[in-house]
Design a protein around this motif. Structure first.
Motif, PDB file in Angstrom:
ATOM      1  N   GLY A  72     -32.470  -0.459-107.438  1.00  0.00           N
ATOM      2  CA  GLY A  72     -32.328  -1.867-107.802  1.00  0.00           C
ATOM      3  C   GLY A  72     -30.972  -2.162-108.427  1.00  0.00           C
ATOM      4  O   GLY A  72     -30.429  -1.353-109.182  1.00  0.00           O
ATOM      5  N   TYR A  73     -30.433  -3.312-108.074  1.00  0.00           N
ATOM      6  CA  TYR A  73     -29.181  -3.736-108.695  1.00  0.00           C
ATOM      7  C   TYR A  73     -29.209  -5.246-108.906  1.00  0.00           C
ATOM      8  O   TYR A  73     -29.534  -6.002-108.004  1.00  0.00           O
ATOM      9  N   ARG A  74     -28.840  -5.662-110.088  1.00  0.00           N
ATOM     10  CA  ARG A  74     -28.829  -7.083-110.397  1.00  0.00           C
ATOM     11  C   ARG A  74     -27.472  -7.685-110.056  1.00  0.00           C
ATOM     12  O   ARG A  74     -26.449  -7.195-110.520  1.00  0.00           O
ATOM     13  N   VAL A  75     -27.467  -8.727-109.262  1.00  0.00           N
ATOM     14  CA  VAL A  75     -26.204  -9.433-108.998  1.00  0.00           C
ATOM     15  C   VAL A  75     -26.076 -10.620-109.925  1.00  0.00           C
ATOM     16  O   VAL A  75     -27.011 -11.373-110.133  1.00  0.00           O
ATOM     17  N   ASP A  76     -24.886 -10.744-110.476  1.00  0.00           N
ATOM     18  CA  ASP A  76     -24.623 -11.880-111.341  1.00  0.00           C
ATOM     19  C   ASP A  76     -24.074 -13.024-110.525  1.00  0.00           C
ATOM     20  O   ASP A  76     -23.428 -12.805-109.507  1.00  0.00           O
ATOM     21  N   PRO A  77     -24.302 -14.223-111.000  1.00  0.00           N
ATOM     22  CA  PRO A  77     -23.541 -15.318-110.417  1.00  0.00           C
ATOM     23  C   PRO A  77     -22.084 -15.098-110.796  1.00  0.00           C
ATOM     24  O   PRO A  77     -21.799 -14.668-111.914  1.00  0.00           O
ATOM     25  N   GLU A  78     -21.187 -15.319-109.883  1.00  0.00           N
ATOM     26  CA  GLU A  78     -19.774 -15.128-110.188  1.00  0.00           C
ATOM     27  C   GLU A  78     -19.353 -16.144-111.249  1.00  0.00           C
ATOM     28  O   GLU A  78     -19.620 -17.322-111.128  1.00  0.00           O
ATOM     29  N   ARG A  79     -18.725 -15.648-112.293  1.00  0.00           N
ATOM     30  CA  ARG A  79     -18.284 -16.589-113.318  1.00  0.00           C
ATOM     31  C   ARG A  79     -17.167 -17.472-112.770  1.00  0.00           C
ATOM     32  O   ARG A  79     -16.226 -16.968-112.154  1.00  0.00           O
ATOM     33  N   LEU A 106     -31.633  -2.563-103.417  1.00  0.00           N
ATOM     34  CA  LEU A 106     -32.454  -3.760-103.522  1.00  0.00           C
ATOM     35  C   LEU A 106     -31.793  -4.697-104.521  1.00  0.00           C
ATOM     36  O   LEU A 106     -31.604  -4.358-105.681  1.00  0.00           O
ATOM     37  N   LEU A 107     -31.463  -5.883-104.041  1.00  0.00           N
ATOM     38  CA  LEU A 107     -30.738  -6.840-104.866  1.00  0.00           C
ATOM     39  C   LEU A 107     -31.680  -7.807-105.535  1.00  0.00           C
ATOM     40  O   LEU A 107     -32.633  -8.270-104.927  1.00  0.00           O
ATOM     41  N   PHE A 108     -31.412  -8.131-106.766  1.00  0.00           N
ATOM     42  CA  PHE A 108     -32.183  -9.200-107.385  1.00  0.00           C
ATOM     43  C   PHE A 108     -31.313  -9.954-108.362  1.00  0.00           C
ATOM     44  O   PHE A 108     -30.226  -9.512-108.734  1.00  0.00           O
ATOM     45  N   THR A 109     -31.784 -11.112-108.740  1.00  0.00           N
ATOM     46  CA  THR A 109     -31.034 -11.954-109.652  1.00  0.00           C
ATOM     47  C   THR A 109     -32.049 -12.671-110.510  1.00  0.00           C
ATOM     48  O   THR A 109     -33.050 -13.158-109.995  1.00  0.00           O
ATOM     49  N   PRO A 110     -31.863 -12.644-111.815  1.00  0.00           N
ATOM     50  CA  PRO A 110     -32.872 -13.263-112.669  1.00  0.00           C
ATOM     51  C   PRO A 110     -32.917 -14.772-112.453  1.00  0.00           C
ATOM     52  O   PRO A 110     -31.884 -15.415-112.343  1.00  0.00           O
ATOM     53  N   ARG A 111     -34.138 -15.291-112.349  1.00  0.00           N
ATOM     54  CA  ARG A 111     -34.281 -16.748-112.193  1.00  0.00           C
ATOM     55  C   ARG A 111     -33.740 -17.451-113.425  1.00  0.00           C
ATOM     56  O   ARG A 111     -33.058 -18.445-113.357  1.00  0.00           O
TER      57      ARG A 111
END
Lengths: 349, 349
Positions: A72-79, A106-111
């Motif tokens: 798992g890896y969390r993608v950030d919104p690009e600042r 596996l990509l995820f991004t916190p809601r």
DNA sequence: TTGTAAGCGTTATCAA
DNA sequence: TTGATAACGCTTACAA
């Protein structure tokens, strides 16, 4: 038209066994322990597998082996307002390294921030992933502790401070990078070298400042100035303005990020200073923007492909039960020299 | 220390049922069909689930339901010398939209071009993913046909030409974008408007050129010049140089990408032309670099969050068997006006 | 409304 | 070397 798509089509192991005239266990062995089969049998089974286009069900395999073979890896919104778009390259490096070790990403991004940690828990507890890669670690980061608590294997890009267990990490030596920048500037004849840094909260920020300070001491030079700003071009411009208004004015600025370096560009322009001539500037991260601006920006490049490989090596090592030493690894950034520190027509010494 | 990490720990459904004093079917219903349970039972079971921290095994669920609830996406290595680092933002938008629909994104990257198509097949046949999102479609792209052949559901960001079936796609109207750019320039008083395009191979390239041409016709203006180049700053600089040496010289350039627009910046600088004053430049993609260069670059922004949502809506619609009409969607880019087309101190009309 | 039985496709154990 | 048997944890009929 309402076509239904059943998840997995294709033949299963029983079908292959039937066609090949062997038991289904033999088919399984052909895939997982080919050395147990007589060469003739193996070849025959292989052939049937290829003809039928059989591939084992990932779900069944994961259920049985208790391993998802996914990370798992969390993608950030690009600042926004930031130049350092490294995530892309990092993600590619990571995906490539993962696949080389037989894993997918596996990509995820916190809601929202509320379920950020919950999602880590959800993924590990449902068995969707076997572990995590963390990046963007900062001092107050809760993730390491929480992941430790839920017994989720992880490796972090960036050192985890206050770690008690045998943490796995890979990091880039920021101090060494800014030190190399200073040495390069000195070799170009600069003597008044300022630093444009980030607020002290971030550990990379502190490291990069330390490298500058120590290199100056080594070179027996006085600091040419120091200013800090949030990592945006606008804030960088303001902070750099303060540096450029010092008397005597620094002839070179080492910035903690490319974004801040571009802020310095703007401040220099306002004062009619030609970068590369009257003022040398060096950034950090070698973002895609660095080579596109005018003049192209000298910057410190992180060895992302290697970082990806080393991260995955540590994580998969732990996943397979063989923990290796050392568990941490510090890599050197490389100085990419461009016209912002060496004016066109001049050669670095 | 050699700690072994069994994939999934935690309680299973039987354990929950035992503790709650119900059958395991009741626990399953509590999760999948809560309306079938008596409120009191439901509440009790919920409580036990929470206390034990039970989460259903994704592997078991996928095996039973034949659905991985994962979507595959191929990440490209970021092309060097190019400004348009949109993949990051796109990936984030996609991941967010996927999660909103109950899916996670599975990332992969081909080791080499040989196994590129093989990996699509591998993922769908092992049931690791239920479908794919494609991006970067170009005219000769084999992927749509091959995916159709293996009955793999997919949706593409970019129109698939020559599609026979009811293809699912979302695209951005490039022609409308460059048209809006021309209209904006005309409203600023420009009459000689050139286009700096990509080679005709790419369909977005063709569309963007068409929008420029048609807008000029609509405005009853003659083309101010046309040049094409590969999508790098260096090639863009050469092509833009040709445009700027035309007599009469165009007063504005619409570029097919931000990268080419930056090439135009370089060519203008070589000739001592001040961008925003003697020459207006407009890019396409609104890359992170656009607002960081000097002067900030007017550009066309793609509505990535919406694109992600619409892509996922179509794909999950197909996956769940309810195909909706229309299957294609064309979205409008938005012109982000910055100083490269409106000099500081002037207001757009 | 709840419980029982069966099966999804695989791998591990063990016997032949 | 090969084959039979038994899980892995879940959901979907169907029966009570």
């Amino acid at each position: 038209m309402t076509t239904s798509y059943p998840g997995q089509s294709g033949p299963n192991i029983v079908e292959v066994a039937r066609v090949a005239g062997v038991s289904r266990q033999t088919v399984s062995n052909a895939l997982n322990a080919p050395e147990r089969l007589r060469p003739a049998t193996l070849e025959h089974v292989q052939k049937v597998i290829d003809e039928l286009g059989y591939r084992p069900s990932q779900a069944a395999r994961a259920l049985r082996t208790r391993a998802a073979r996914q990370i798992g890896y969390r993608v950030d919104p690009e600042r926004p307002h930031s130049a350092s778009a490294l995530q892309d390259q990092f993600l590619h490096a990571l995906a490539e390294a993962a696949q080389a070790d037989g894993y997918f990403l596996l990509l995820f991004t916190p809601r929202d921030t509320a379920d950020e940690l919950a999602t880590y828990g959800e993924l590990i507890r449902t068995g969707s992933v076997d572990g995590f890669v963390l990046s963007g670690i900062d001092p107050g980061d809760e993730r390491p502790e929480r992941l430790l608590g839920m017994k989720a294997p992880f490796v972090s890009f960036g050192r985890v401070d206050g770690g008690d267990g045998p943490q796995l990490w890979v990091d880039v030596d920021g101090a060494s990078g800014t030190g190399a920048a200073v040495d390069h500037l000195v070799s170009q004849g600069h003597r008044r070298i300022a630093f444009l840094g980030m607020p002290d909260r971030s550990s990379p920020g502190r490291e990069r400042a330390r490298g500058w300070r120590e290199a100056l001491a080594r070179q027996r030079l006085q600091p040419g100035g120091l200013a800090c700003a949030e990592d945006t071009v606008a804030a960088g411009t303001r902070a750099a303005s303060a540096l450029l208004d010092l008397v005597p004015r620094p002839t070179a600025v080492v910035a903690a990020t490319d974004t801040l370096a571009l802020g310095c560009y703007a401040a220099a322009r306002e004062r009619g200073l030609r970068i590369g001539h009257e003022l040398a500037v060096i950034g950090f991260d070698d973002s895609p923007t660095a080579e596109l601006v005018d003049p192209p920006l000298t910057s410190l490049r992180q060895p992302l492909p290697l970082i990806g490989q080393e991260l995955m090596r540590r994580l998969t090592g732990r996943l397979s039960g063989r923990d290796q030493v050392p568990s941490g690894l510090l890599l050197e950034p490389r100085l990419i020299v461009r016209a912002s520190s060496v004016p066109f027509g001049r050669q670095p010494v």
